[in-house]
Write an enzyme that holds these catalytic residues in place. Structure first.
Site, PDB file in Angstrom:
ATOM      1  N   ASP A  82       0.811  -1.218   0.000  1.00  0.00           N
ATOM      2  CA  ASP A  82       0.000   0.000   0.000  1.00  0.00           C
ATOM      3  C   ASP A  82       0.845   1.270   0.000  1.00  0.00           C
ATOM      4  O   ASP A  82       1.972   1.277   0.505  1.00  0.00           O
ATOM      5  CB  ASP A  82      -0.927   0.012   1.223  1.00  0.00           C
ATOM      6  CG  ASP A  82      -2.053  -0.995   1.097  1.00  0.00           C
ATOM      7  OD1 ASP A  82      -2.355  -1.395  -0.036  1.00  0.00           O
ATOM      8  OD2 ASP A  82      -2.626  -1.380   2.130  1.00  0.00           O
ATOM      9  N   ASP A  84       1.394   3.915   1.765  1.00  0.00           N
ATOM     10  CA  ASP A  84       1.462   4.695   2.993  1.00  0.00           C
ATOM     11  C   ASP A  84       2.678   4.252   3.799  1.00  0.00           C
ATOM     12  O   ASP A  84       3.492   3.452   3.317  1.00  0.00           O
ATOM     13  CB  ASP A  84       0.174   4.543   3.813  1.00  0.00           C
ATOM     14  CG  ASP A  84      -0.154   3.082   4.131  1.00  0.00           C
ATOM     15  OD1 ASP A  84       0.726   2.205   3.960  1.00  0.00           O
ATOM     16  OD2 ASP A  84      -1.287   2.804   4.547  1.00  0.00           O
ATOM     17  N   GLU A  86       3.048   2.305   6.447  1.00  0.00           N
ATOM     18  CA  GLU A  86       3.103   0.873   6.732  1.00  0.00           C
ATOM     19  C   GLU A  86       3.482   0.092   5.477  1.00  0.00           C
ATOM     20  O   GLU A  86       4.290  -0.841   5.530  1.00  0.00           O
ATOM     21  CB  GLU A  86       1.754   0.387   7.276  1.00  0.00           C
ATOM     22  CG  GLU A  86       1.365   0.967   8.622  1.00  0.00           C
ATOM     23  CD  GLU A  86       2.349   0.629   9.729  1.00  0.00           C
ATOM     24  OE1 GLU A  86       2.811  -0.533   9.790  1.00  0.00           O
ATOM     25  OE2 GLU A  86       2.652   1.527  10.541  1.00  0.00           O
ATOM     26  N   TYR A 302      -7.429   4.402  -2.913  1.00  0.00           N
ATOM     27  CA  TYR A 302      -6.933   3.942  -1.613  1.00  0.00           C
ATOM     28  C   TYR A 302      -7.690   4.620  -0.478  1.00  0.00           C
ATOM     29  O   TYR A 302      -7.880   5.836  -0.481  1.00  0.00           O
ATOM     30  CB  TYR A 302      -5.437   4.227  -1.503  1.00  0.00           C
ATOM     31  CG  TYR A 302      -4.782   3.588  -0.299  1.00  0.00           C
ATOM     32  CD1 TYR A 302      -4.896   2.224  -0.070  1.00  0.00           C
ATOM     33  CD2 TYR A 302      -4.050   4.353   0.605  1.00  0.00           C
ATOM     34  CE1 TYR A 302      -4.313   1.628   1.020  1.00  0.00           C
ATOM     35  CE2 TYR A 302      -3.437   3.763   1.702  1.00  0.00           C
ATOM     36  CZ  TYR A 302      -3.575   2.405   1.907  1.00  0.00           C
ATOM     37  OH  TYR A 302      -2.989   1.819   2.995  1.00  0.00           O
ATOM     38  N   ARG A 304      -7.131   4.765   2.901  1.00  0.00           N
ATOM     39  CA  ARG A 304      -6.477   5.315   4.100  1.00  0.00           C
ATOM     40  C   ARG A 304      -5.736   6.587   3.689  1.00  0.00           C
ATOM     41  O   ARG A 304      -4.595   6.535   3.249  1.00  0.00           O
ATOM     42  CB  ARG A 304      -5.522   4.300   4.723  1.00  0.00           C
ATOM     43  CG  ARG A 304      -6.234   3.079   5.279  1.00  0.00           C
ATOM     44  CD  ARG A 304      -5.295   2.133   6.017  1.00  0.00           C
ATOM     45  NE  ARG A 304      -6.021   0.965   6.504  1.00  0.00           N
ATOM     46  CZ  ARG A 304      -6.168  -0.166   5.830  1.00  0.00           C
ATOM     47  NH1 ARG A 304      -5.620  -0.278   4.618  1.00  0.00           N
ATOM     48  NH2 ARG A 304      -6.853  -1.177   6.331  1.00  0.00           N
ATOM     49  N   HIS A 348      -1.246  11.599  -1.771  1.00  0.00           N
ATOM     50  CA  HIS A 348      -2.409  10.728  -1.878  1.00  0.00           C
ATOM     51  C   HIS A 348      -3.595  11.502  -2.434  1.00  0.00           C
ATOM     52  O   HIS A 348      -3.633  12.726  -2.420  1.00  0.00           O
ATOM     53  CB  HIS A 348      -2.782  10.166  -0.504  1.00  0.00           C
ATOM     54  CG  HIS A 348      -1.755   9.234   0.037  1.00  0.00           C
ATOM     55  ND1 HIS A 348      -1.861   8.671   1.285  1.00  0.00           N
ATOM     56  CD2 HIS A 348      -0.601   8.768  -0.475  1.00  0.00           C
ATOM     57  CE1 HIS A 348      -0.806   7.900   1.506  1.00  0.00           C
ATOM     58  NE2 HIS A 348      -0.034   7.939   0.447  1.00  0.00           N
TER      59      HIS A 348
END
Length: 831
Positions: A82, A84, A86, A302, A304, A348
């Site tokens: 993903d 981000d 993480e 996405y 988040r 994002h």
């Protein structure tokens, strides 16, 4: 030519990406993080720049081995988790592991905000290197969270109960809940009076309408006693009403920006009562891909994100659709652009449909009910965000209560609004209204007002007066708590749902009709943490930590420096939290009383640790003699508790303790944590007689109900209470073996045996399991490799887990749906 390896996080995403890329690529899933800090060790080298120790996550060794084998023949490895922090950290860990196995591998980082053929291929055509600033931000967050959790949680174990946890952000959210609860509990209502009148015109139309008193002598009308109320009503009864002023103005209301994570969670909670975790689970499915006519398609970007940015081509597509579907006045001259909050990750996008032409109506037969609700929210919010403002004509009338003699002046107001042009509310009206803050109970807005002219006299049909009381603030709903965290800069998009889930799983908070209540345990934990570590779990401090993590991601701050600065403060606070040393004279006094004990309770082994009252007392004596380390208040409290447990051997110990000024510690012993409750003992007695299932092996662990029950019995017999988790497991075992317990339904009520916490889709799961109970003709088990696949056994295992836990994992639910579809010809359905 060998296939290129692509690694994503989830199996569902791997399936979608694999179909897009084709045969030249092999797409594998890491199933989330492959390495993390060790579970049973601190795993952070404080003396060496806070370097973390990473180990392969339990259960991921086979995944890692498979990735290593596949990578060796690939040459090129595309890291595609993903987009981000993480995801970046997962990509870094994967690259580190695979590079050790094959130094010749060439790594590429690819990221995309939507899983569509165009976006995915563009990402693979333009790979980049790892963003180590983003990796370091995640690493700093993980290290700080480990320091807080690993150091602070044991304080809770010692002072409240084993198995409890503290978290850097979780405990702040709990503090907000508990502080709101105390405000409500301590709230003292104050009486006040509101006044108005039922008036009408002297000429047609003469339908009555309500007006409200707003000012007395030019100041806000505040009437706070019955005497004032009677005086105002007496004064008004002598007066006549006349229109002083009529104002008409146009009110324009702009659309909301597209959803970000927090606002999507808030809207789903407000409109559908959906929990943040359920919202994110459904959004994840929409993002990773849904099978539409044989093609797996990612339906949203996405999910988040905290950015309101929208790609230019998506805006143009949306404006084109509005132009085709609506009259010209619904499309603004220029695209609407929205500003993200400070610190938002601008790279994002906001959450939007990947193809605005794919309307919710076209997906009605494809998506599940909850998935369709989430998609519809996202689609409508995005389309509305590019539409024109709504226009309302608002008419406000100011009315005087006239008198022929000099006296006080009274001003009344009435207003009414009429929608002139709906604008964006044509698409998003009902949902938009649900997101508005609650209106004041004393709103001046009337349903309708007749035409009124300045100077026009009015007839008062009735003077209206009502006594009211001030109200405490509302408890937080899940949506309101997410909003509070976001507005205060606490947590990030990826954490909101997890924070609320943790509070529920730890039994720190409960949810009733969308409202969150701190439990007794939650309040006890929060009170202790705030009293001992108030600076650490302060909203402002936690928000500054998030800002520091953002600076690391932007390359403005070194992660080691940030963690070092934090640790300096934490170390000071933590030392204070341990409490002052105990009074040596009091310690010696209690030790002297314990000398008369001749028969100590037997040692108890729990896990790898052995507990012995006699050895504990001896260790305190040795600690006093050596003098290197003072005896703490906690240790003194433990001695007092222990002495109270041996009151049969120490005559009058409770009176002795009270006379010595240690009654608080004795009371603490009675209150809770040292002795199991009568309820718990009765529950264990019921389990003593049941015939348990044979031990079952899952992975490397063996689960033996009888052995576990016996260990709890020994623990209780030694006078030690059970942890929250152990008490929950006792209830689960009672439910599991309820058929062997006579009169269980009555006992369940008497002993308050808790049902397992059900997930948001519990009703749907229960219905599927019940319907499959009628299947008679199960297919024969099949063998693939070393594994045996048995539909009937799998169904039975899911049924048993649901009975015991009240929930299934998303993967199990998906498997159950496939199983139900396989046997649909044997399942009775309602017409």
């Amino acid at each position: 030519m060998s296939q290129k390896l692509v690694i994503v996080e989830s199996p569902a995403k791997a399936k979608t990406i694999g179909k897009i890329l084709g045969a030249d690529y092999v797409v594998k899933s890491s199933v989330g993080h492959v390495v993390d800090l060790p579970v049973k060790r601190f795993g952070v080298d404080i003396e060496n720049g806070f370097q973390p120790e990473y180990v392969v996550v339990k259960g991921r060794k086979k995944v890692v081995d498979d990735l290593v084998r596949t990578a060796k023949g690939s040459g090129d490895v595309y890291l595609a988790p993903d987009p981000d922090r993480e995801g970046e950290a997962i990509a870094w860990h994967l690259q580190t592991l695979l590079a050790k196995a094959d130094k010749a591998l060439c790594f590429h980082r690819v990221s995309y905000n939507e899983i569509t053929p165009k976006a995915v291929r563009a990402a693979f055509d333009n790979p980049r290197s790892l963003d180590m600033n983003r990796v370091n931000a995640q690493q700093a967050r993980r290290v700080v969270d480990r320091i807080v959790g690993y150091r602070v949680s044991p304080l809770l174990w010692k002072r409240i109960s084993r198995g409890l946890s503290a978290g850097r952000v979780q405990s702040v959210a709990l503090r907000l809940l508990c502080e709101r609860e105390k405000t409500i509990r301590n709230f003292i209502p104050e009486d006040y009076w509101i006044f108005g009148a039922l008036a009408r015109k002297l000429i047609a139309p003469v339908e009555p309408f309500k007006i409200r008193l707003t000012r007395i002598d030019g100041e806000k009308a505040e009437i706070k006693s019955s005497e004032q109320s009677e005086a105002v009503l007496k004064d008004l009864s002598q007066r006549k009403l006349r229109v002083k002023k009529v104002t008409v103005r146009d009110v324009f209301r702009n659309p909301y920006p597209p959803f970000i994570t927090s606002t999507l969670q808030q809207a789903a909670s407000s409109v559908y009562g959906m929990s943040p975790s359920a919202t994110m689970s459904n959004a994840q499915h929409l993002y990773e891909g849904i099978d539409i006519a044989g093609e797996v398609v990612g339906l949203i970007t996405y999910m988040r994100t905290d950015s309101c940015t929208i790609a230019a081509e998506a805006i143009e597509a949306c404006r084109g659709m509005i132009k085709d579907k609506f009259p010209p006045e619904y499309l603004p001259d220029k695209p609407r652009l929205y500003k993200s909050r400070a610190g938002a990750q601008g790279a994002h996008e906001a959450i939007r449909p990947t193809d605005v032409a794919r309307t919710p109506e076209t997906l009605a037969g494809t998506l599940g009910p909850t998935e369709l609700k989430i998609y519809e929210l996202i689609w409508k919010r995005f389309v509305a965000s590019q539409m024109t403002a709504s226009k309302t004509s608002q008419r406000t009338v100011e009315i005087d209560a006239e008198t022929e003699t000099e006296g006080r002046s009274y001003t009344f107001l009435a207003s009414a609004s009429e929608l002139v042009f709906p604008g964006f509310t044509t698409v998003f009206g009902a949902v938009a209204e649900s997101e508005k803050t609650d209106k004041d109970d004393e709103d001046d807005e009337a349903a309708k007002l007749p035409p009124l002219a300045e100077g026009e006299p009015l007839e008062c049909l009735e003077w209206l007066g009502e006594q009211k009381s001030t109200k405490p603030p509302n408890r937080y709903s899940e949506a309101a708590l997410v909003r509070e965290l976001e507005q205060n800069g606490v947590g990030r998009p990826s954490t909101y749902a997890q924070i609320l889930s943790t509070l529920n799983q730890r039994n720190y908070a409960s949810r009733e009709r969308r409202t969150l209540f701190p439990t007794e345990l939650g309040e006890k934990v929060s009170d202790f943490l705030v009293s001992r570590l108030g600076e650490l779990f302060q909203v402002g401090f936690t928000a500054k930590m998030e800002e520091s993590l953002d600076k690391i991601e932007e390359g403005e701050l070194a992660w080691e420096a940030m963690v070092g600065e934090f640790y300096e403060k934490f170390a000071v606070w933590f030392e204070k939290a341990k409490g002052p040393p105990a009074d040596t004279a009091k310690v010696l006094f209690v030790l002297e009383k314990l000398e008369v004990i001749r028969e100590w309770a037997p040692e108890v082994k729990h896990g790898k640790r052995t507990y012995s009252d006699a050895k504990f007392v001896e260790s305190i004596r040795e600690q006093l003699v050596e003098g290197a380390k003072p005896v703490t208040e906690r240790q003194l409290t433990a001695l007092v508790r222990l002495a109270c447990r041996y009151e049969d051997q120490i005559d009058g110990i409770r009176k002795i303790i009270e006379d010595a000024g240690l009654s608080d510690m004795a009371a603490e012993s009675d209150a809770g944590s040292s002795r199991p409750s009568e309820n718990t003992l009765k529950k264990l007695d019921l389990l003593k007689e049941v015939e348990c299932q044979a031990p079952a092996k899952r992975g490397k662990r063996t689960y033996d109900d009888r052995k576990f029950i016996d260990s709890l019995r020994r623990q209780a017999d030694s006078g030690r209470s059970l942890s929250v988790g152990q008490r929950r497991q006792v209830d689960r075992l009672l439910l599991k073996y309820s058929s062997q317990i006579q009169g269980f339904d009555e006992l369940r009520k008497e002993l308050a045996i808790e049902e397992p916490v059900a997930g948001d889709d519990a009703g749907v799961i229960r219905a599927m399991l019940d319907s499959m109970g009628g299947v008679k003709d199960w297919r024969e088990p099949t063998t693939r490799g070393n594994r045996v696949f048995d539909d009937h056994s799998f169904y039975e295992s899911l049924s048993q887990q649901f009975r015991e836990r009240g929930s299934l994992s998303p993967r199990q639910v998906a498997a159950l749906k496939r199983l139900s579809n396989k046997y649909k010809d044997q399942i009775e359905t309602e017409e």
